[in-house]
Design a protein around this motif. Structure first.
Motif, PDB file in Angstrom:
ATOM      1  N   LEU A   4       0.893  -1.390  -0.038  1.00  0.00           N
ATOM      2  CA  LEU A   4       0.061   0.093  -0.089  1.00  0.00           C
ATOM      3  C   LEU A   4       0.864   1.188  -0.211  1.00  0.00           C
ATOM      4  N   MET A   5       1.948   1.154   0.743  1.00  0.00           N
ATOM      5  CA  MET A   5       2.812   2.515   0.876  1.00  0.00           C
ATOM      6  C   MET A   5       3.371   2.611  -0.371  1.00  0.00           C
ATOM      7  N   ALA A   6       3.801   1.563  -1.289  1.00  0.00           N
ATOM      8  CA  ALA A   6       4.529   1.834  -2.643  1.00  0.00           C
ATOM      9  C   ALA A   6       3.389   2.203  -3.529  1.00  0.00           C
ATOM     10  N   VAL A   7       2.018   2.015  -3.623  1.00  0.00           N
ATOM     11  CA  VAL A   7       1.185   2.544  -4.322  1.00  0.00           C
ATOM     12  C   VAL A   7       0.973   3.804  -3.870  1.00  0.00           C
ATOM     13  N   ILE A   8       0.780   4.282  -2.525  1.00  0.00           N
ATOM     14  CA  ILE A   8       0.806   5.806  -2.115  1.00  0.00           C
ATOM     15  C   ILE A   8       1.623   6.448  -2.679  1.00  0.00           C
ATOM     16  N   ALA A   9       2.954   6.071  -2.870  1.00  0.00           N
ATOM     17  CA  ALA A   9       3.751   6.896  -3.645  1.00  0.00           C
ATOM     18  C   ALA A   9       3.583   7.446  -4.984  1.00  0.00           C
ATOM     19  N   VAL A  10       2.941   6.343  -5.696  1.00  0.00           N
ATOM     20  CA  VAL A  10       2.710   6.622  -6.917  1.00  0.00           C
ATOM     21  C   VAL A  10       1.370   7.688  -6.876  1.00  0.00           C
ATOM     22  N   ALA A  11       0.530   7.353  -5.912  1.00  0.00           N
ATOM     23  CA  ALA A  11      -0.678   8.288  -5.757  1.00  0.00           C
ATOM     24  C   ALA A  11      -0.335   9.807  -5.472  1.00  0.00           C
ATOM     25  N   VAL A  12       0.735   9.920  -4.683  1.00  0.00           N
ATOM     26  CA  VAL A  12       1.583  11.316  -4.433  1.00  0.00           C
ATOM     27  C   VAL A  12       1.742  11.953  -5.793  1.00  0.00           C
ATOM     28  N   ILE A  13       2.502  11.131  -6.704  1.00  0.00           N
ATOM     29  CA  ILE A  13       2.882  11.858  -7.885  1.00  0.00           C
ATOM     30  C   ILE A  13       1.623  12.240  -8.577  1.00  0.00           C
ATOM     31  N   CYS A  14       0.665  11.349  -8.747  1.00  0.00           N
ATOM     32  CA  CYS A  14      -0.315  11.738  -9.712  1.00  0.00           C
ATOM     33  C   CYS A  14      -1.158  12.735  -9.053  1.00  0.00           C
ATOM     34  N   PHE A  15      -1.323  12.748  -7.784  1.00  0.00           N
ATOM     35  CA  PHE A  15      -1.999  14.052  -7.007  1.00  0.00           C
ATOM     36  C   PHE A  15      -1.456  15.171  -7.434  1.00  0.00           C
ATOM     37  N   PHE A  16      -0.398  15.390  -6.972  1.00  0.00           N
ATOM     38  CA  PHE A  16       0.300  16.813  -7.296  1.00  0.00           C
ATOM     39  C   PHE A  16       0.818  17.162  -8.923  1.00  0.00           C
ATOM     40  N   ARG A  17       0.687  16.063  -9.604  1.00  0.00           N
ATOM     41  CA  ARG A  17       0.929  16.565 -10.956  1.00  0.00           C
ATOM     42  C   ARG A  17      -0.233  17.296 -11.665  1.00  0.00           C
ATOM     43  N   ARG A  18      -1.292  17.087 -11.180  1.00  0.00           N
ATOM     44  CA  ARG A  18      -2.379  18.079 -11.625  1.00  0.00           C
ATOM     45  C   ARG A  18      -2.154  19.405 -10.932  1.00  0.00           C
ATOM     46  N   ASN A  19      -2.062  19.527  -9.945  1.00  0.00           N
ATOM     47  CA  ASN A  19      -1.701  21.021  -9.114  1.00  0.00           C
ATOM     48  C   ASN A  19      -0.491  20.731  -8.077  1.00  0.00           C
ATOM     49  N   ASN A  20       0.754  21.234  -8.262  1.00  0.00           N
ATOM     50  CA  ASN A  20       1.691  21.150  -7.422  1.00  0.00           C
ATOM     51  C   ASN A  20       1.665  21.803  -6.111  1.00  0.00           C
ATOM     52  N   ARG A  21       0.673  22.801  -6.166  1.00  0.00           N
ATOM     53  CA  ARG A  21       0.332  23.808  -5.011  1.00  0.00           C
ATOM     54  C   ARG A  21       1.512  24.459  -4.480  1.00  0.00           C
ATOM     55  N   GLY A  22       2.511  24.540  -5.544  1.00  0.00           N
ATOM     56  CA  GLY A  22       3.635  25.484  -5.013  1.00  0.00           C
ATOM     57  C   GLY A  22       4.731  24.707  -4.324  1.00  0.00           C
ATOM     58  N   LEU A  23       4.543  23.316  -4.122  1.00  0.00           N
ATOM     59  CA  LEU A  23       5.489  22.306  -3.616  1.00  0.00           C
ATOM     60  C   LEU A  23       6.687  22.240  -4.506  1.00  0.00           C
ATOM     61  N   SER A  24       7.921  21.923  -3.965  1.00  0.00           N
ATOM     62  CA  SER A  24       9.016  21.407  -4.832  1.00  0.00           C
ATOM     63  C   SER A  24       8.886  20.282  -5.303  1.00  0.00           C
ATOM     64  N   VAL A  25       9.826  20.005  -6.251  1.00  0.00           N
ATOM     65  CA  VAL A  25      10.088  18.770  -7.105  1.00  0.00           C
ATOM     66  C   VAL A  25      10.453  17.519  -6.154  1.00  0.00           C
ATOM     67  N   TRP A  26      11.156  17.760  -5.243  1.00  0.00           N
ATOM     68  CA  TRP A  26      11.425  16.858  -4.265  1.00  0.00           C
ATOM     69  C   TRP A  26      10.422  16.572  -3.439  1.00  0.00           C
ATOM     70  N   THR A  27       9.572  17.154  -3.196  1.00  0.00           N
ATOM     71  CA  THR A  27       8.265  16.680  -2.347  1.00  0.00           C
ATOM     72  C   THR A  27       7.491  15.810  -3.248  1.00  0.00           C
ATOM     73  N   THR A  28       7.045  16.500  -4.458  1.00  0.00           N
ATOM     74  CA  THR A  28       5.984  15.838  -5.319  1.00  0.00           C
ATOM     75  C   THR A  28       6.448  14.926  -6.100  1.00  0.00           C
ATOM     76  N   VAL A  29       7.799  14.672  -6.466  1.00  0.00           N
ATOM     77  CA  VAL A  29       8.237  13.728  -7.540  1.00  0.00           C
ATOM     78  C   VAL A  29       9.536  12.857  -6.969  1.00  0.00           C
ATOM     79  N   ILE A  30      10.347  13.363  -6.523  1.00  0.00           N
ATOM     80  CA  ILE A  30      11.657  12.617  -6.301  1.00  0.00           C
ATOM     81  C   ILE A  30      11.665  11.933  -5.203  1.00  0.00           C
ATOM     82  N   ALA A  31      11.083  12.389  -3.977  1.00  0.00           N
ATOM     83  CA  ALA A  31      11.069  11.560  -2.898  1.00  0.00           C
ATOM     84  C   ALA A  31       9.961  10.548  -3.070  1.00  0.00           C
ATOM     85  N   PRO A  32       8.848  10.617  -3.785  1.00  0.00           N
ATOM     86  CA  PRO A  32       7.967   9.448  -3.962  1.00  0.00           C
ATOM     87  C   PRO A  32       8.432   8.487  -4.880  1.00  0.00           C
ATOM     88  N   VAL A  33       9.200   8.866  -5.882  1.00  0.00           N
ATOM     89  CA  VAL A  33       9.739   8.011  -6.778  1.00  0.00           C
ATOM     90  C   VAL A  33      10.741   7.106  -6.110  1.00  0.00           C
TER      91      VAL A  33
END
Length: 483
Positions: free
Chosen positions: A373-402
């Motif tokens: 479930l946590m591995a899938v959540i990491a994908v969900a984080v990327i997808c969620f913030f891809r639509r609107n990153n809400r001003g967060l960094s690439v580290w938070t929205t892409v690199i750390a989840p990957v």
């Protein structure tokens, strides 16, 4: 709640010795630190998402809003399987330990399942009351756990038959052939760390306290386990800790303290070991109750599950979890005792039946499901913030989840490939495949049910994972806990 679910004394007494025994490696202490790092990186995206989604069915809501509603419902059933399996499995160890302790100290022989049923009642009563009551009870128990393990660490470092050596802190001991197995056995010690988000609706300031609790728990648990595992190796001796762990298993800690401090303190540790298990039981029970509540509120399950008490506790979900626990425990009790299956399956080890089946089978299944479930959540984080990153960094929205998602997926694959070893089986049998298979069956059933809802009840389907948003179907907000 998070630290109670991870059961510090249980991990140090049972998890550390098991890891040393099975991996035959001194890399166990650093293994805890590496897992903590992976989970801390995972928490970067996970906690960022928690600031925008507050839902008692945390994994369910995150995946539904991040990837899609069908996978979200599939994840919700996987979460129910995981948390129920962890909780009910721990009952097996609790009943066995209490029964053996009473017989050893007082000569009072009693069936293991009797104490489980009594414990289920206590856990259920706390579960239908406001969450801060459970928190106060568990807070005391967890504090005592930490205290007794700290005493053990001090005694171990003071004994040090081979000197206070850093042999178990040598990176070469971790990054070798045993690395995968060390992580497989170590990751179960952290299960429950993701639970802060489950209590978001009952927290006064979830956007602040959920991330804080998650990061604090990972740091505290990781450092505490790593230090205690290192102290364990020093107290027994680096050259002897693997052999002694294989000989005594979880009893090694109590045998050591009996020799060094005396039987009275060892008995106190045993009692706190039992309360450690109780604390974990309560924490996982609460998690199940809140998942039932979230799914009932949104119409994915019957709306009866959304019923809460005046204090906001999800009493219907709590009762449901209690009933499930009673039924499963009764099934194991009847299979193991009434029909003599324990004797036929385990021979001279029949007295360990609840540990070798109920505890081992279910907790390993639950841990595997949560890692997936946590591995899938990491994908969900990327997808969620891809639509609107809400001003967060690439580290938070892409690199750390990957990074964390790939690491967790690798750990999950390692768990599946070593499931026979985790169940302590000489040869694979039906359980080797049925138990992990339950995870995938739950996911498939959930996805199919979501598609059925989309076709037959589109108004409910639209609210999947959105149950706390204004105007959501069946929304009945939980009262904020004021104290």
């Amino acid at each position: 709640m998070i630290i109670a679910a991870s059961a510090p004394l249980t991990v140090v007494a049972g998890g550390v010795t098991t890891s040393f025994a099975v991996t035959e490696s001194l890399g166990v202490p650093l293994g805890f630190l590496l897992i903590a790092v992976i989970l801390a990186v995972f928490a970067v995206g996970y906690t960022a998402m928690s600031r925008y989604i507050t839902n008692a069915g945390a994994f369910y809501a995150y995946i539904a809003q991040g990837i899609g509603r069908p996978l979200g419902v599939g994840a919700s059933l996987v979460a129910l399987v995981a948390y129920n399996a962890m909780q009910i499995g721990i009952y097996g160890l609790f009943g066995f330990q209490l029964s053996i302790f009473l017989e050893t100290k007082f000569g009072f022989a009693s069936p293991w399942w009797v104490w489980i049923l009594l414990c289920i009642v206590v856990v259920g009563v706390l579960g239908v009351n406001r969450v801060d009551l459970s928190a106060k009870v568990l807070g005391v128990l967890v504090a005592l756990e930490f205290l007794v393990v700290i005493v053990f660490d001090i005694v171990a470092l003071g004994h040090a038959p081979e000197g206070v050596t850093a042999a178990a802190l040598n990176p070469a001991a971790l990054f070798g052939p045993a690395l995968g197995i060390i992580l497989v056995f170590g990751v179960a010690a952290f299960m429950g760390f993701e639970g802060a988000a489950i209590y978001g609706e009952e927290a006064k300031d979830p956007k602040r306290t959920v991330p804080r609790a998650t990061y604090a728990a990972v740091a505290i648990i990781g450092v505490f386990y790593a230090f205690s595992a290192w102290a364990f190796s020093v107290g027994i001796g680096p050259s002897q800790v693997v052999e002694q762990s294989q000989t005594f298993g979880p009893d090694l800690m109590f045998v050591f303290m009996t020799d060094q401090v005396g039987v009275i303190f060892s008995d106190i540790m045993t009692l706190l070991f039992l309360t450690s298990l109780f604390a974990a039981l309560q924490a996982f029970h609460n998690a199940v109750a809140r998942y039932f509540f979230s799914l009932g509120r949104e119409g994915v399950l019957p709306t009866w599950f959304s019923r809460t008490s005046r204090s906001g506790a999800p009493w219907a979900g709590s009762v449901a979890q209690t009933v499930i626990a009673v039924v499963v425990v009764a099934g194991f009790a009847l299979t193991g005792d009434a029909f003599g299956a324990a004797e036929s399956m385990f021979g001279d080890m029949a007295f360990l039946y609840p540990v070798l089946t109920m505890f081992t089978w279910l907790t390993n299944t639950g841990a595997a499901a949560l890692v997936l479930l946590m591995a899938v959540i990491a994908v969900a984080v990327i997808c969620f913030f891809r639509r609107n990153n809400r001003g967060l960094s690439v580290w938070t929205t892409v690199i750390a989840p990957v990074v964390s998602g790939l690491a967790l997926l690798w750990v999950f694959i390692m768990i599946l490939s070593n499931f026979q070893l985790m169940l302590d089986q000489d040869e694979p049998n039906a359980t080797t495949f049925i138990l992990p298979g339950m995870i995938f069956v739950a996911a498939i059933v959930g996805i199919i049910w979501a598609l059925v809802l989309r076709a037959r009840k589109p108004e409910i389907y639209r609210q999947i994972g959105h149950g706390t948003e204004p105007g959501a179907y069946g929304t009945e907000m939980v009262d904020v806990v004021e104290q």
